[in-house]
Write an enzyme that holds these catalytic residues in place. Structure first.
Site, PDB file in Angstrom:
ATOM      1  N   ARG A 171       0.910  -1.237  -0.099  1.00  0.00           N
ATOM      2  CA  ARG A 171       0.112  -0.013   0.044  1.00  0.00           C
ATOM      3  C   ARG A 171       0.642   1.221   0.158  1.00  0.00           C
ATOM      4  O   ARG A 171       0.343   2.352  -0.367  1.00  0.00           O
ATOM      5  CB  ARG A 171      -0.973   0.047   1.218  1.00  0.00           C
ATOM      6  CG  ARG A 171      -1.927  -0.999   1.276  1.00  0.00           C
ATOM      7  CD  ARG A 171      -2.424  -0.915   2.940  1.00  0.00           C
ATOM      8  NE  ARG A 171      -3.035   0.300   3.193  1.00  0.00           N
ATOM      9  CZ  ARG A 171      -4.321   0.622   3.017  1.00  0.00           C
ATOM     10  NH1 ARG A 171      -5.097  -0.030   2.314  1.00  0.00           N
ATOM     11  NH2 ARG A 171      -4.825   1.675   3.374  1.00  0.00           N
ATOM     12  N   ARG A 175       9.595   5.778  -3.362  1.00  0.00           N
ATOM     13  CA  ARG A 175       9.916   6.792  -4.298  1.00  0.00           C
ATOM     14  C   ARG A 175      11.342   7.270  -4.426  1.00  0.00           C
ATOM     15  O   ARG A 175      11.607   7.674  -3.251  1.00  0.00           O
ATOM     16  CB  ARG A 175       9.203   8.077  -4.330  1.00  0.00           C
ATOM     17  CG  ARG A 175       7.346   7.787  -4.294  1.00  0.00           C
ATOM     18  CD  ARG A 175       6.845   9.195  -4.332  1.00  0.00           C
ATOM     19  NE  ARG A 175       5.539   9.019  -4.266  1.00  0.00           N
ATOM     20  CZ  ARG A 175       4.753   9.352  -3.325  1.00  0.00           C
ATOM     21  NH1 ARG A 175       5.288   9.976  -2.230  1.00  0.00           N
ATOM     22  NH2 ARG A 175       3.589   9.073  -3.262  1.00  0.00           N
ATOM     23  N   ARG A 248      -8.481  -6.858  13.641  1.00  0.00           N
ATOM     24  CA  ARG A 248      -7.907  -5.915  14.588  1.00  0.00           C
ATOM     25  C   ARG A 248      -8.647  -4.804  15.132  1.00  0.00           C
ATOM     26  O   ARG A 248      -9.468  -4.108  14.278  1.00  0.00           O
ATOM     27  CB  ARG A 248      -6.613  -5.356  13.776  1.00  0.00           C
ATOM     28  CG  ARG A 248      -5.522  -6.344  13.609  1.00  0.00           C
ATOM     29  CD  ARG A 248      -5.049  -7.017  14.845  1.00  0.00           C
ATOM     30  NE  ARG A 248      -4.207  -6.209  15.684  1.00  0.00           N
ATOM     31  CZ  ARG A 248      -3.706  -6.548  16.741  1.00  0.00           C
ATOM     32  NH1 ARG A 248      -3.786  -7.369  17.375  1.00  0.00           N
ATOM     33  NH2 ARG A 248      -2.758  -5.604  17.235  1.00  0.00           N
ATOM     34  N   ARG A 279       0.439   5.436  16.774  1.00  0.00           N
ATOM     35  CA  ARG A 279       0.745   6.692  16.536  1.00  0.00           C
ATOM     36  C   ARG A 279      -0.303   7.716  16.980  1.00  0.00           C
ATOM     37  O   ARG A 279      -1.098   7.303  17.834  1.00  0.00           O
ATOM     38  CB  ARG A 279       0.077   6.831  14.921  1.00  0.00           C
ATOM     39  CG  ARG A 279      -1.180   6.164  14.280  1.00  0.00           C
ATOM     40  CD  ARG A 279      -1.635   6.176  13.140  1.00  0.00           C
ATOM     41  NE  ARG A 279      -2.541   5.160  12.804  1.00  0.00           N
ATOM     42  CZ  ARG A 279      -2.816   4.713  11.435  1.00  0.00           C
ATOM     43  NH1 ARG A 279      -2.269   5.178  10.328  1.00  0.00           N
ATOM     44  NH2 ARG A 279      -4.097   3.699  11.453  1.00  0.00           N
ATOM     45  N   GLU A 305      -3.200   6.049  19.274  1.00  0.00           N
ATOM     46  CA  GLU A 305      -3.802   5.031  19.194  1.00  0.00           C
ATOM     47  C   GLU A 305      -3.088   3.726  19.496  1.00  0.00           C
ATOM     48  O   GLU A 305      -2.018   3.597  19.180  1.00  0.00           O
ATOM     49  CB  GLU A 305      -3.825   5.123  17.464  1.00  0.00           C
ATOM     50  CG  GLU A 305      -4.444   3.967  16.612  1.00  0.00           C
ATOM     51  CD  GLU A 305      -4.439   4.187  15.119  1.00  0.00           C
ATOM     52  OE1 GLU A 305      -4.514   5.421  14.762  1.00  0.00           O
ATOM     53  OE2 GLU A 305      -4.487   3.479  14.229  1.00  0.00           O
ATOM     54  N   TYR A 353      -9.766  -5.233   3.116  1.00  0.00           N
ATOM     55  CA  TYR A 353      -8.986  -3.998   3.497  1.00  0.00           C
ATOM     56  C   TYR A 353      -9.232  -2.829   2.605  1.00  0.00           C
ATOM     57  O   TYR A 353      -8.349  -2.214   1.831  1.00  0.00           O
ATOM     58  CB  TYR A 353      -7.673  -4.334   3.634  1.00  0.00           C
ATOM     59  CG  TYR A 353      -6.833  -3.174   4.337  1.00  0.00           C
ATOM     60  CD1 TYR A 353      -7.266  -1.973   4.937  1.00  0.00           C
ATOM     61  CD2 TYR A 353      -5.446  -3.416   4.625  1.00  0.00           C
ATOM     62  CE1 TYR A 353      -6.341  -1.286   5.819  1.00  0.00           C
ATOM     63  CE2 TYR A 353      -4.443  -2.711   5.416  1.00  0.00           C
ATOM     64  CZ  TYR A 353      -5.041  -1.424   5.700  1.00  0.00           C
ATOM     65  OH  TYR A 353      -4.107  -0.604   6.410  1.00  0.00           O
ATOM     66  N   ASP A 355     -10.307   0.831   1.181  1.00  0.00           N
ATOM     67  CA  ASP A 355     -10.123   2.512   1.761  1.00  0.00           C
ATOM     68  C   ASP A 355     -11.525   2.764   1.277  1.00  0.00           C
ATOM     69  O   ASP A 355     -12.513   2.190   0.493  1.00  0.00           O
ATOM     70  CB  ASP A 355      -9.029   2.962   0.674  1.00  0.00           C
ATOM     71  CG  ASP A 355      -7.620   2.530   1.076  1.00  0.00           C
ATOM     72  OD1 ASP A 355      -7.592   2.408   2.147  1.00  0.00           O
ATOM     73  OD2 ASP A 355      -6.793   2.580  -0.021  1.00  0.00           O
TER      74      ASP A 355
HETATM   75  N1  UDP Z   1       3.759   0.763   7.635  1.00  0.00           N
HETATM   76  C1  UDP Z   1       4.950   0.809   8.261  1.00  0.00           C
HETATM   77  N2  UDP Z   1       5.421   1.728   9.127  1.00  0.00           N
HETATM   78  C2  UDP Z   1       4.783   3.302   8.899  1.00  0.00           C
HETATM   79  C3  UDP Z   1       3.637   3.078   8.365  1.00  0.00           C
HETATM   80  C4  UDP Z   1       3.010   1.933   7.536  1.00  0.00           C
HETATM   81  O1  UDP Z   1       5.610  -0.330   8.290  1.00  0.00           O
HETATM   82  O2  UDP Z   1       5.232   3.925   9.491  1.00  0.00           O
HETATM   83  C5  UDP Z   1       3.153  -0.701   6.900  1.00  0.00           C
HETATM   84  C6  UDP Z   1       2.523  -1.296   8.010  1.00  0.00           C
HETATM   85  O3  UDP Z   1       2.810  -2.668   7.603  1.00  0.00           O
HETATM   86  C7  UDP Z   1       1.120  -1.198   7.971  1.00  0.00           C
HETATM   87  C8  UDP Z   1       0.772  -0.725   6.530  1.00  0.00           C
HETATM   88  O4  UDP Z   1       2.089  -0.119   6.117  1.00  0.00           O
HETATM   89  O5  UDP Z   1       0.598  -2.292   8.465  1.00  0.00           O
HETATM   90  C9  UDP Z   1      -0.323   0.254   6.352  1.00  0.00           C
HETATM   91  O6  UDP Z   1      -0.282   1.260   7.231  1.00  0.00           O
HETATM   92  P1  UDP Z   1      -1.053   2.465   7.516  1.00  0.00           P
HETATM   93  O7  UDP Z   1      -0.750   3.268   8.774  1.00  0.00           O
HETATM   94  O8  UDP Z   1      -0.939   3.162   6.278  1.00  0.00           O
HETATM   95  O9  UDP Z   1      -2.463   1.837   7.543  1.00  0.00           O
HETATM   96  P2  UDP Z   1      -4.011   2.382   7.874  1.00  0.00           P
HETATM   97  O10 UDP Z   1      -4.038   2.214   9.165  1.00  0.00           O
HETATM   98  O11 UDP Z   1      -3.856   3.871   7.678  1.00  0.00           O
HETATM   99  O12 UDP Z   1      -5.116   1.874   6.935  1.00  0.00           O
END
Ligand code: UDP
Length: 372
Positions: A171, A175, A248, A279, A305, A353, A355
């Site tokens: 996801r 870059r 989860r 986070r 969170e 999952y 969006d």
């Molecule tokens: N991820 C990570 N480090 C980060 C942010 C994301 O490893 O700092 C990876 C992690 O595997 C996570 C996935 O990217 O499960 C998706 O994370 P994100 O926080 O974007 O998911 P959201 O909860 O926002 O859908």
């Protein structure tokens, strides 16, 4: 007894889009939701002008022109671009993984140097990545995996990175440019006025009953309508007859610290294993620190969170799309297909999952079928 063409279970985005479209097609629709509010997990609550994302950060982003045009009917979107910051102890890194991150991690300054560093570190992975750990190392190398991915992922999912599917990490963009935009999406923003107002506009003129648990009152509710659109957990619908699916859940600790600027960014990820939260969201920055009229917002609201395994009574957030659950879901899906008169949709109804934009696109698609 009053008759409806459709009973829609769940006033989240899937349910709200179906309700809007069916009502516009002159169908009689009743929406019920177990919770006391609409908008599902996108729900925002106004706290002194700050739209607090009660169920976690929702940042709308899409490449789908139709979906983008569709949501504009219900809200104006601001120009918010998600650029989360990762904290590993006292080190700060840019996300997603881009030239800023590579510079902070390795001191490299050109794309060529960064590519060489990644190429050197990815050599440890031979062949197609079989799990999230291998996928991550093959994309960005071991250093970034250890500091920015492993701890965060294992906290978020409560599982070893070797037991998680590679698609979760795909996801995230990688870059070789200096670009901190977390999403590869043509369109991005947050609805001015909050998601709750957007969902209310979608549901305008539709009968909505809140605080009504469909599964507890199934017989009476089913008797009211010809067809049902169900957006709750698919395993709960079938009484967990094939065993529960794993989800989860997330718990938030929300506070109003005595400052106007707690962390200088909407989202800060804590990527080490020791910090118990994944986070912290500082909600005012989703609206640039201004209220809907453009005035500076005093004070602030933050949410820490914490991820946890879902158990009965919790809100499910993320399906755990590993092999074990995938196989179990296939069984539920087969049952769902045989359930004439009921459509299953959305993140929980399809155990995907999704969006927000994907949920909207799939609801629009489904309604087209229903109207045909
Ligand atoms: N991820 C990570 N480090 C980060 C942010 C994301 O490893 O700092 C990876 C992690 O595997 C996570 C996935 O990217 O499960 C998706 O994370 P994100 O926080 O974007 O998911 P959201 O909860 O926002 O859908």
């Amino acid at each position: 007894m009053e008759r409806y063409d459709y009973l829609i279970v769940g006033a989240g985005l899937y349910g709200a889009v179906c309700a809007r479209e069916l009502a516009d097609a002159e169908k009689k629709v009743l929406v019920v939701d177990r919770r006391p509010h609409v908008a599902g997990n996108a729900y925002t609550e106004d706290v002194d002008g700050i739209h607090v994302h009660r169920y976690g950060a929702h940042i709308f982003h899409t490449n789908d022109e139709t979906v983008w045009r569709y949501v504009q009917r219900f809200a104006a979107f601001n120009r918010f671009t998600n650029s989360p910051v990762a904290r590993y102890g006292n080190e700060v890194y840019s996300l997603p993984f881009n030239m800023y991150t590579f510079n902070q991690m390795w001191g490299v300054t050109t794309p060529e140097e960064a590519a060489a560093k990644i190429a050197e570190q990815r050599r440890e992975i031979a062949g197609e990545p079989r799990n999230l750990e291998e996928q991550a190392i093959s994309q960005v190398g071991r250093d970034i995996y250890e500091k920015l991915i492993k701890g965060y992922t294992e906290k978020q999912w409560g599982r070893d990175c070797r037991d998680l599917p590679p698609f979760i990490i795909r996801r995230l963009p990688v870059r070789l440019t200096y670009d901190n935009n977390y999403f590869n999406a043509l369109y991005q923003g947050i609805p001015v006025g909050g998601y709750t107002r957007m969902a209310e506009r979608m549901l305008e003129g539709v009968e909505v009953r809140l605080g009504v648990d469909y599964l507890e009152h199934r017989q009476e509710l089913d008797a009211l309508a010809e067809r049902v659109i169900y957006t709750g957990p698919v395993d709960a619908y079938f009484g967990y007859c094939l065993g529960p699916l794993e989800y989860r859940s997330v718990r938030f600790e929300t506070e109003t610290p005595d400052t106007d600027n707690f962390q200088g960014n909407a989202v800060v990820n804590y990527t080490d294993r020791e910090t118990p939260w994944t986070r912290i969201i500082e909600h005012k920055w989703f609206q640039f620190g201004k209220d809907d009229a453009g005035k500076d917002l005093p004070g602030t609201v933050i949410s820490r969170e914490y991820s946890a395994e879902w158990k009965p009574g919790d809100e499910p957030y993320y399906p755990v799309n590993d092999e074990k659950n995938g196989a179990r879901y296939a069984g539920y899906r087969a049952l769902a297909e045989k359930e004439a008169g009921t459509v299953f949709g959305g993140r929980l109804g399809e155990y995907r999952y999704y969006d927000m934009d994907q949920v909207i696109a799939s609801a629009l698609e489904k309604v087209k079928e229903l109207k045909a």
